[in-house]
Structure formats: C-alpha cells, structure tokens
Design a protein around this motif. Structure first.
Motif, PDB file in Angstrom:
ATOM      1  N   SER A  88      33.005  80.092  50.449  1.00  9.28           N
ATOM      2  CA  SER A  88      32.390  79.772  51.740  1.00  9.28           C
ATOM      3  C   SER A  88      31.045  80.477  51.840  1.00  9.28           C
ATOM      4  CB  SER A  88      33.298  80.210  52.899  1.00  9.28           C
ATOM      5  OG  SER A  88      33.296  81.620  53.025  1.00  9.28           O
ATOM      6  N   THR A  89      30.363  80.224  52.942  1.00  2.88           N
ATOM      7  CA  THR A  89      29.053  80.849  53.158  1.00  2.88           C
ATOM      8  C   THR A  89      29.098  81.875  54.282  1.00  2.88           C
ATOM      9  OG1 THR A  89      28.426  79.050  54.661  1.00  2.88           O
ATOM     10  CG2 THR A  89      27.797  78.820  52.337  1.00  2.88           C
ATOM     11  N   SER A  90      30.315  82.279  54.681  1.00  2.00           N
ATOM     12  CA  SER A  90      30.438  83.233  55.789  1.00  2.00           C
ATOM     13  C   SER A  90      30.405  84.664  55.268  1.00  2.00           C
ATOM     14  CB  SER A  90      31.746  82.987  56.554  1.00  2.00           C
ATOM     15  OG  SER A  90      32.857  83.086  55.675  1.00  2.00           O
ATOM     16  N   GLY A  91      29.274  85.025  54.685  1.00  3.07           N
ATOM     17  CA  GLY A  91      29.099  86.382  54.193  1.00  3.07           C
ATOM     18  C   GLY A  91      28.575  87.296  55.286  1.00  3.07           C
ATOM     19  N   PHE A  92      28.315  88.541  54.920  1.00  2.00           N
ATOM     20  CA  PHE A  92      27.803  89.492  55.911  1.00  2.00           C
ATOM     21  C   PHE A  92      26.936  90.547  55.226  1.00  2.00           C
ATOM     22  CE2 PHE A  92      31.781  91.446  54.467  1.00  2.00           C
ATOM     23  CZ  PHE A  92      31.384  92.752  54.209  1.00  2.00           C
ATOM     24  N   THR A  93      26.123  91.192  56.023  1.00  2.00           N
ATOM     25  CA  THR A  93      25.380  92.373  55.601  1.00  2.00           C
ATOM     26  C   THR A  93      25.644  93.468  56.629  1.00  2.00           C
ATOM     27  OG1 THR A  93      23.207  93.242  54.943  1.00  2.00           O
ATOM     28  CG2 THR A  93      23.261  91.726  56.802  1.00  2.00           C
ATOM     29  N   ILE A 149      25.455  86.312  56.824  1.00  2.00           N
ATOM     30  CA  ILE A 149      24.483  85.827  55.841  1.00  2.00           C
ATOM     31  C   ILE A 149      25.105  84.647  55.110  1.00  2.00           C
ATOM     32  CG2 ILE A 149      23.341  88.053  55.521  1.00  2.00           C
ATOM     33  CD1 ILE A 149      24.887  88.340  52.878  1.00  2.00           C
ATOM     34  N   SER A 150      24.272  83.778  54.549  1.00  2.00           N
ATOM     35  CA  SER A 150      24.771  82.613  53.822  1.00  2.00           C
ATOM     36  C   SER A 150      24.266  82.574  52.382  1.00  2.00           C
ATOM     37  CB  SER A 150      24.349  81.320  54.542  1.00  2.00           C
ATOM     38  OG  SER A 150      22.939  81.266  54.679  1.00  2.00           O
ATOM     39  N   GLN A 151      23.523  83.588  51.974  1.00  2.00           N
ATOM     40  CA  GLN A 151      23.026  83.645  50.610  1.00  2.00           C
ATOM     41  C   GLN A 151      22.932  85.106  50.170  1.00  2.00           C
ATOM     42  OE1 GLN A 151      19.197  81.758  50.723  1.00  2.00           O
ATOM     43  NE2 GLN A 151      18.272  83.318  52.035  1.00  2.00           N
ATOM     44  N   PRO A 152      22.874  85.361  48.862  1.00  2.00           N
ATOM     45  CA  PRO A 152      22.842  86.743  48.390  1.00  2.00           C
ATOM     46  C   PRO A 152      21.629  87.501  48.926  1.00  2.00           C
ATOM     47  CG  PRO A 152      23.308  85.235  46.585  1.00  2.00           C
ATOM     48  CD  PRO A 152      22.916  84.394  47.758  1.00  2.00           C
ATOM     49  N   PRO A 153      21.764  88.811  49.105  1.00  2.00           N
ATOM     50  CA  PRO A 153      20.626  89.607  49.591  1.00  2.00           C
ATOM     51  C   PRO A 153      19.571  89.753  48.500  1.00  2.00           C
ATOM     52  CG  PRO A 153      22.408  91.060  48.949  1.00  2.00           C
ATOM     53  CD  PRO A 153      22.955  89.659  48.834  1.00  2.00           C
ATOM     54  N   ARG A 154      18.388  90.082  48.897  1.00  2.00           N
ATOM     55  CA  ARG A 154      17.336  90.342  47.907  1.00  2.00           C
ATOM     56  C   ARG A 154      17.554  91.741  47.328  1.00  2.00           C
ATOM     57  NH1 ARG A 154      11.765  92.451  50.291  1.00  2.00           N
ATOM     58  NH2 ARG A 154      12.554  94.120  51.631  1.00  2.00           N
ATOM     59  N   PHE A 155      17.290  91.880  46.038  1.00  2.00           N
ATOM     60  CA  PHE A 155      17.425  93.189  45.408  1.00  2.00           C
ATOM     61  C   PHE A 155      16.658  93.193  44.101  1.00  2.00           C
ATOM     62  CE2 PHE A 155      21.168  90.712  44.089  1.00  2.00           C
ATOM     63  CZ  PHE A 155      21.074  90.780  42.706  1.00  2.00           C
ATOM     64  N   ILE A 156      16.535  94.378  43.511  1.00  2.00           N
ATOM     65  CA  ILE A 156      15.804  94.563  42.274  1.00  2.00           C
ATOM     66  C   ILE A 156      16.476  95.683  41.496  1.00  2.00           C
ATOM     67  CG2 ILE A 156      14.190  96.295  43.177  1.00  2.00           C
ATOM     68  CD1 ILE A 156      11.956  94.924  41.607  1.00  2.00           C
ATOM     69  N   SER A 157      16.378  95.642  40.189  1.00  2.00           N
ATOM     70  CA  SER A 157      16.976  96.696  39.372  1.00  2.00           C
ATOM     71  C   SER A 157      16.106  97.948  39.404  1.00  2.00           C
ATOM     72  CB  SER A 157      17.135  96.216  37.924  1.00  2.00           C
ATOM     73  OG  SER A 157      15.860  96.048  37.312  1.00  2.00           O
ATOM     74  N   GLN A 158      16.690  99.068  39.012  1.00  2.00           N
ATOM     75  CA  GLN A 158      15.937 100.318  38.974  1.00  2.00           C
ATOM     76  C   GLN A 158      14.765 100.216  38.000  1.00  2.00           C
ATOM     77  OE1 GLN A 158      16.692 103.714  40.586  1.00  2.00           O
ATOM     78  NE2 GLN A 158      14.537 103.587  40.048  1.00  2.00           N
ATOM     79  N   GLU A 159      14.982  99.555  36.850  1.00  2.00           N
ATOM     80  CA  GLU A 159      13.924  99.421  35.851  1.00  2.00           C
ATOM     81  C   GLU A 159      12.742  98.610  36.388  1.00  2.00           C
ATOM     82  OE1 GLU A 159      17.096  98.800  35.410  1.00  2.00           O
ATOM     83  OE2 GLU A 159      17.655 100.504  34.138  1.00  2.00           O
ATOM     84  N   ASN A 160      13.048  97.486  37.057  1.00  2.00           N
ATOM     85  CA  ASN A 160      11.969  96.668  37.618  1.00  2.00           C
ATOM     86  C   ASN A 160      11.250  97.392  38.747  1.00  2.00           C
ATOM     87  OD1 ASN A 160      12.489  94.581  35.847  1.00  2.00           O
ATOM     88  ND2 ASN A 160      13.830  93.484  37.268  1.00  2.00           N
ATOM     89  N   TRP A 161      12.015  98.177  39.532  1.00  2.00           N
ATOM     90  CA  TRP A 161      11.392  98.948  40.616  1.00  2.00           C
ATOM     91  C   TRP A 161      10.435  99.980  40.048  1.00  2.00           C
ATOM     92  CZ3 TRP A 161      10.921 103.934  42.345  1.00  2.00           C
ATOM     93  CH2 TRP A 161      10.538 104.108  43.683  1.00  2.00           C
ATOM     94  N   ASN A 162      10.836 100.638  38.955  1.00  2.00           N
ATOM     95  CA  ASN A 162       9.962 101.630  38.322  1.00  2.00           C
ATOM     96  C   ASN A 162       8.682 100.979  37.815  1.00  2.00           C
ATOM     97  OD1 ASN A 162      11.861 103.620  38.769  1.00  2.00           O
ATOM     98  ND2 ASN A 162      12.759 103.466  36.730  1.00  2.00           N
ATOM     99  N   ALA A 163       8.814  99.765  37.256  1.00  2.00           N
ATOM    100  CA  ALA A 163       7.641  99.067  36.738  1.00  2.00           C
ATOM    101  C   ALA A 163       6.685  98.679  37.870  1.00  2.00           C
ATOM    102  CB  ALA A 163       8.085  97.824  35.961  1.00  2.00           C
TER     103      ALA A 163
END
Length: 256
Positions: free
Chosen positions: A76-81, A5-19
């Motif tokens: 660098s942009t050499s990330g992984f998932t 991966i070259s950018q952060p993964p998508r995610f959401i906080s528990q509070e926003n998920w509850n909303a």
C-alpha cells in the motif's frame, strides 16, 4: 508526530554526502539527509491503531535517516514519516511470542510548538523528587509503535535510532528552566530509585530495557546484579579446596 507519505523519503549515502561537501556547496539545505539504516521485510504496528495498521501491522521497508524515521508498506501507499523528537523512548523487546522480537517505541503525539514560539512552562515542585501528578496534569497523548524484524537486525536498527535521535534533542528539553549543568550535577541523594518494594513491578518495556542495559554493561568485579550469587559460588569453591587440602594433609594410619 506521524505524517503520511506515499513514496520513499529522500536520502543519500555517507560516501556521497562526503563527496558533495568536500567543496562548499551553494546550499546545504539542498543536500538530502544521510541514511543510517535501511531494512526490508519490517512489520510495523501501532497501539492505538493508526491509519489501519491494526494489531497484525503492515510489512514494508524502514528508512532510518538523519532527518526522520520513515516507513513505506510493500502492498500500500499508507506510509509515514516520524521526527525523532516525537520518539520519547525506544528499546529492544522480546515479549511478543506471536510476532517475535521488536524495537519498541513510545511516541509523543502532542502538538509541537512553532520554532519561534515560546516554550511552555510547567510549574513543578522544586524539591528534587519525581511527582507523578505533574505528568498527569500534562495529559500528553502517547502511542506505542513496534518495529518487528529478525533478531540479527534488532541491534543495527536500535543503534541507528539512537544515533539519529541524538542529533535531534527534544524541543521540550529546556522546559522548566533547567539548564544542562543542573541535569548533570543533580544531587543523587534526592533520587527515588525503583526498588521493587510495596508490590511495584517493572512493565514489560521496562524489563526489556533493563535486560538490554545489563547485556551491554561491563560491571566492576563484585558489583554486578548477580554479585551476591557469584560471591557465594566462589566461597563454596574455596571451602572445597581447603577441605581437600586438609584431607590430603592427614597422617596415614596402618596404610589407611
């Protein structure tokens, strides 16, 4: 298996998920996964190497979401998932004096079958005993990953990994046709526990895992790993008390 991966993964906080889920959304698939832990200044190493991380590893930010474990280096942009079913083992280890404590992981990098494909069936001797040759026949490629971080962050990362991994049981859990009930009610008399006999020794990872388990287990009185030593100390203390009582009860002769 590891995916670049070259950018952060998508995610959401528990509070926003509850909303977002307080009212039925049009599609649950569009909601990002909940993040359970985010840690900066983490160093990741692989053995064998992956994408040039090397023995010194790369430093960056770790993302533990309910969907996958992800990492993005700072320089660098050499990330992984990494999907959780690929993590076959994780434990806290303090054996590396150079880089410090880490969360040690073993990764199964075998090709994952398609969701609709039939699970592989491996023939094993059905006598209730472990046979090393069964694993040798499978010849599963393994890679070691170490997550180096400060002592105070080891436990949060370990617990977050454990929680998220529990949400993604391995697709190979059903191999061999064993049902959940068969695993739960297995006959303990058929187990072959590690005894340390015949020159057997636990690996560094095994020792780290054992030490971690012993540190969080609450043993019944007289049944812990140091029960014999504790009993000996207690017996010695009781003998000293009895001897003191006997000395005090002796008659005094001529003021002595």
């Amino acid at each position: 298996m590891l995916s670049p991966i070259s950018q952060p993964p998508r995610f959401i906080s528990q509070e926003n998920w509850n909303a977002l889920t307080s009212e039925t959304p049009s599609s649950f698939a569009s909601i990002p996964p909940i993040i359970r832990h985010q840690q900066e200044n983490v160093t990741i190493t692989f053995s064998p190497d992956w994408e040039g991380y090397g023995e010194q590893g790369l430093k960056g930010t770790l993302f533990v979401t309910e969907e996958a474990l992800s990492f993005l280096p700072t320089a660098s942009t050499s990330g992984f998932t990494l999907p959780y079913p690929s993590i076959t083992l994780h434990a806290i280890s303090r054996d590396n004096a150079a880089l410090g404590p880490c969360v040690y992981c073993q990764l199964d990098e075998s090709v994952q079958p398609d969701a609709g494909a039939a699970l592989p069936v491996v023939e094993r001797e059905n006598d209730g005993h472990y046979h090393p040759e069964d694993d040798e026949e499978a010849d599963t490629p393994m890679r070691e990953m170490r997550i180096f971080v400060g002592e105070e962050s080891l436990e949060p990362i370990f617990l977050s990994l454990s929680h998220c991994a529990s949400l993604h049981p391995s697709i190979f859990d059903a191999v061999d046709g064993m049902s959940d009930d068969e695993g739960i009610y297995a006959d303990p008399s058929t187990f072959e526990p590690f005894t340390g006999e015949d020159g057997e020794e636990l690996s560094a990872v095994g020792r780290a895992a054992l030490a971690h388990l012993e540190s969080i287990l609450v043993w019944p009185v007289g049944q812990g790993p140091n029960a014999a030593a504790e009993d000996a100390v207690e017996d010695a203390e009781e003998e000293q008390v009895e001897e003191s009582k006997e000395e005090e009860s002796k008659p005094v002769v001529n003021g002595k």
